[in-house]
Design a protein around this motif. Structure first.
Motif, short mmCIF file in Angstrom:
data_model
loop_
_atom_site.label_atom_id
_atom_site.label_comp_id
_atom_site.label_asym_id
_atom_site.label_seq_id
_atom_site.Cartn_x
_atom_site.Cartn_y
_atom_site.Cartn_z
N UNK A 41 -13.03 104.93 98.03
CA UNK A 41 -12.79 106.22 98.66
C UNK A 41 -13.37 106.18 100.06
N UNK A 42 -13.21 107.29 100.76
CA UNK A 42 -13.69 107.33 102.15
C UNK A 42 -14.46 108.63 102.40
N UNK A 43 -15.62 108.47 103.01
CA UNK A 43 -16.38 109.64 103.47
C UNK A 43 -15.91 110.00 104.87
N UNK A 44 -15.65 111.28 105.08
CA UNK A 44 -15.25 111.77 106.41
C UNK A 44 -16.29 112.80 106.85
N UNK A 45 -16.76 112.65 108.08
CA UNK A 45 -17.73 113.59 108.63
C UNK A 45 -17.20 114.11 109.97
N UNK A 46 -16.93 115.40 110.02
CA UNK A 46 -16.54 116.06 111.28
C UNK A 46 -17.83 116.48 111.98
N UNK A 49 -15.68 120.36 116.52
CA UNK A 49 -16.48 121.53 116.92
C UNK A 49 -17.24 122.20 115.78
N UNK A 50 -16.79 122.00 114.52
CA UNK A 50 -17.46 122.62 113.37
C UNK A 50 -17.83 121.52 112.39
N UNK A 51 -19.13 121.29 112.13
CA UNK A 51 -19.54 120.23 111.20
C UNK A 51 -18.96 120.42 109.81
N UNK A 52 -18.52 119.32 109.22
CA UNK A 52 -17.96 119.36 107.86
C UNK A 52 -17.99 117.95 107.29
N UNK A 53 -18.24 117.83 105.98
CA UNK A 53 -18.22 116.54 105.30
C UNK A 53 -17.40 116.63 104.03
N UNK A 63 -7.05 118.08 110.15
CA UNK A 63 -8.06 119.10 110.40
C UNK A 63 -7.54 120.12 111.40
N UNK A 64 -7.76 121.39 111.10
CA UNK A 64 -7.44 122.47 112.03
C UNK A 64 -8.73 122.93 112.69
N UNK A 65 -8.75 122.88 114.02
CA UNK A 65 -9.97 123.23 114.75
C UNK A 65 -9.62 123.57 116.19
N UNK A 66 -10.45 124.41 116.80
CA UNK A 66 -10.29 124.69 118.24
C UNK A 66 -10.71 123.45 119.01
N UNK A 67 -9.82 122.96 119.87
CA UNK A 67 -10.04 121.65 120.51
C UNK A 67 -10.41 121.74 121.98
N UNK A 68 -10.66 122.95 122.51
CA UNK A 68 -10.90 123.06 123.95
C UNK A 68 -12.23 122.43 124.37
N UNK A 70 -13.27 119.57 122.77
CA UNK A 70 -13.19 118.23 122.21
C UNK A 70 -13.34 118.20 120.70
N UNK A 71 -13.28 116.98 120.15
CA UNK A 71 -13.33 116.78 118.70
C UNK A 71 -13.98 115.44 118.44
#
Length: 349
Positions: A41-46, A49-53, A63-68, A70-71
Motif C-alpha cells: 500500500x502507499x502512505x500519502x501525506x498532504x 494547503x491543508x495537512x492530511x494523511x 485532492x480538492x484544495x485551494x491552490x493559490x 501552492x500544493x
C-alpha cells in the motif's frame, strides 16, 4: 521479515492540476520492489494547503484544495505482512503558487446560493479588489461543481468599473446533494502587474440562503396562541429544518425569539395585548446549517384592550373639551353682542 525485505519508495511521483482547485497525484511502484506474499500500500501525506494523511492501494489520488498558495505532498511505500508494517522513505513533490503578489488577489470573498420554486440553484458572489491591485485590474470569476466549470457572464462593477460581484441565475449545483463542495476561482489581468488568482472552497449547504417558511397561519384559542406554517421551498423534508419564532408585544414592548424544532407552535399569551409575529428557517440535522432565511411577513394578532379604552376615553375628553370651549366662545360672543346693542340704544335716546 523486516530484515529479509527491503522497501523501496515509489517512482515517477507527479502532481498535475486536473481542474480548478483539483490536483491529481500519480506514482508508480518501484521496479526493484520484490513481489512476495505481502501487501503493498502507499502512505500519502498532504503538507499544504491543508495537512492530511491517508493510505491507499492505488497508485493515484485526487485532492480538492485551494491552490493559490501552492500544493505540497509526500508519498511512500508501505509493506504489510501479518501484523508487521515496513515503510520506505518519503518521495516529495510540490506545485509552486501561481505568479503575482498576494496583495493583488481579491479579498473578502463571500457567496450565497438560493433554491428557486423550480428547484434550480442560483449563485451570487461578492469580493473586494486587492489592496495592491492596479486601478486597471479586471477580475474574472469561475465556479466549479463536480466536473462542471462555468465563467461568470453577469458582473456588477464598482465606481472604478472593476468587477466586484457576480450572479448566476441558474447553475449546475444539485439542490438535493448534501455538503458537496463549490469551488470559486477568481483570476485577474492588468497592464502593470501580474494578478495572483484566488480560490476558495464552499460547502454548498453552508452558503445556502434558506427560503422563508410558507403559509404562516395564526389562531387564537382562548388564552393560547396557535401558529402553523409549511417548510421552506427545498428538496429536503420538513424534519431537516429548525425555526426561530419572533414575538413582539406591542403593548409592553417585550420581545421574544424562541427556537422551534417543528413547524407548529402553541404559546400562552396575554389576550389584552396585541402582538406581531414573524418566523424564519434554517437547515437542521440533515445537512450543514446555512444562512437563516429572511423573516416572514409580519402578522398581527390580538388587540390592546386597555390601550383602546384609553384612546376612547381621551377621544371623549378631547371632544368634550372642544365642545366646552366652543360653547364658551358662543356665549361670550352672544353676551358681547347684547352689550353693544344696549350701549347703542342708550346713545340713541
Amino acid at each position: 521479515f523486516q530484515y529479509r525485505c527491503l522497501v523501496f519508495p515509489p517512482v515517477n511521483f507527479t502532481l498535475t492540476v486536473s481542474a480548478l482547485a483539483q490536483v491529481l497525484l500519480q506514482w508508480k511502484p518501484n521496479p526493484n520492489q520484490e513481489q512476495k506474499n505481502y501487501t503493498i500500500r502507499y502512505d500519502v501525506k498532504i503538507l499544504s494547503p491543508v495537512p492530511e494523511e491517508y493510505d491507499t492501494e492505488k497508485t493515484h489520488s485526487i485532492q480538492t484544495a485551494a491552490l493559490h498558495n501552492g500544493f505540497s505532498a509526500h508519498v511512500r511505500t508501505l509493506l504489510l505482512h501479518n501484523d508487521l508494517q515496513i515503510r520506505s522513505d518519503w518521495v516529495k513533490e510540490k506545485l509552486p503558487p501561481p505568479p503575482g503578489a498576494p496583495e493583488t488577489s481579491v479579498t473578502n470573498l463571500s457567496c450565497v446560493t438560493r433554491i428557486s420554486i423550480s428547484s434550480t440553484v442560483s449563485l451570487h458572489c461578492t469580493w473586494l479588489p486587492g489592496q495592491e491591485a492596479p486601478e486597471d485590474t479586471k477580475y474574472f470569476l469561475f465556479y466549479r461543481y463536480e466536473m462542471y466549470t462555468e465563467e461568470c457572464q453577469d458582473y456588477i462593477k464598482d465606481k472604478w468599473n472593476r468587477n466586484t460581484e457576480c450572479r448566476f441565475s441558474v447553475t449546475h449545483i444539485d439542490p438535493e446533494e448534501v455538503d458537496n463542495l463549490i469551488v470559486i476561482h477568481i483570476n485577474g489581468s492588468s497592464k502593470y502587474a501580474a494578478i495572483k488568482p484566488f480560490q476558495r472552497l464552499f460547502n454548498q449547504n453552508a452558503i445556502e440562503k434558506v427560503n422563508v417558511p410558507r403559509n404562516v397561519t395564526v389562531f387564537l384559542e382562548q388564552n393560547d396562541l396557535l401558529v402553523t406554517w409549511e417548510k421552506p421551498i427545498s428538496p429536503f423534508p420538513k424534519e431537516c429544518f429548525e425555526y426561530e419564532f419572533y414575538l413582539f408585544n406591542l403593548k409592553s414592548g417585550n420581545k421574544q425569539i424562541l427556537k422551534i424544532p417543528t413547524n407548529d407552535f402553541r404559546l400562552r399569551i396575554d389576550v389584552t395585548s396585541r402582538y406581531s409575529i414573524q418566523i424564519r428557517a434554517n437547515h437542521h440535522i440533515c445537512c450543514t446549517r446555512g444562512f437563516w432565511s429572511d423573516w416572514s411577513e409580519i402578522i398581527y394578532v390580538g388587540q390592546n384592550k386597555l390601550e383602546n379604552s384609553t384612546v376612547w376615553i381621551l377621544s371623549v375628553l378631547c371632544v368634550s373639551t372642544c365642545c366646552m370651549f366652543l360653547l364658551v366662545a358662543v356665549m361670550c360672543k352672544t353676551k358681547g353682542t347684547s352689550v353693544l346693542k344696549h350701549n347703542y340704544t342708550q346713545q340713541k335716546y
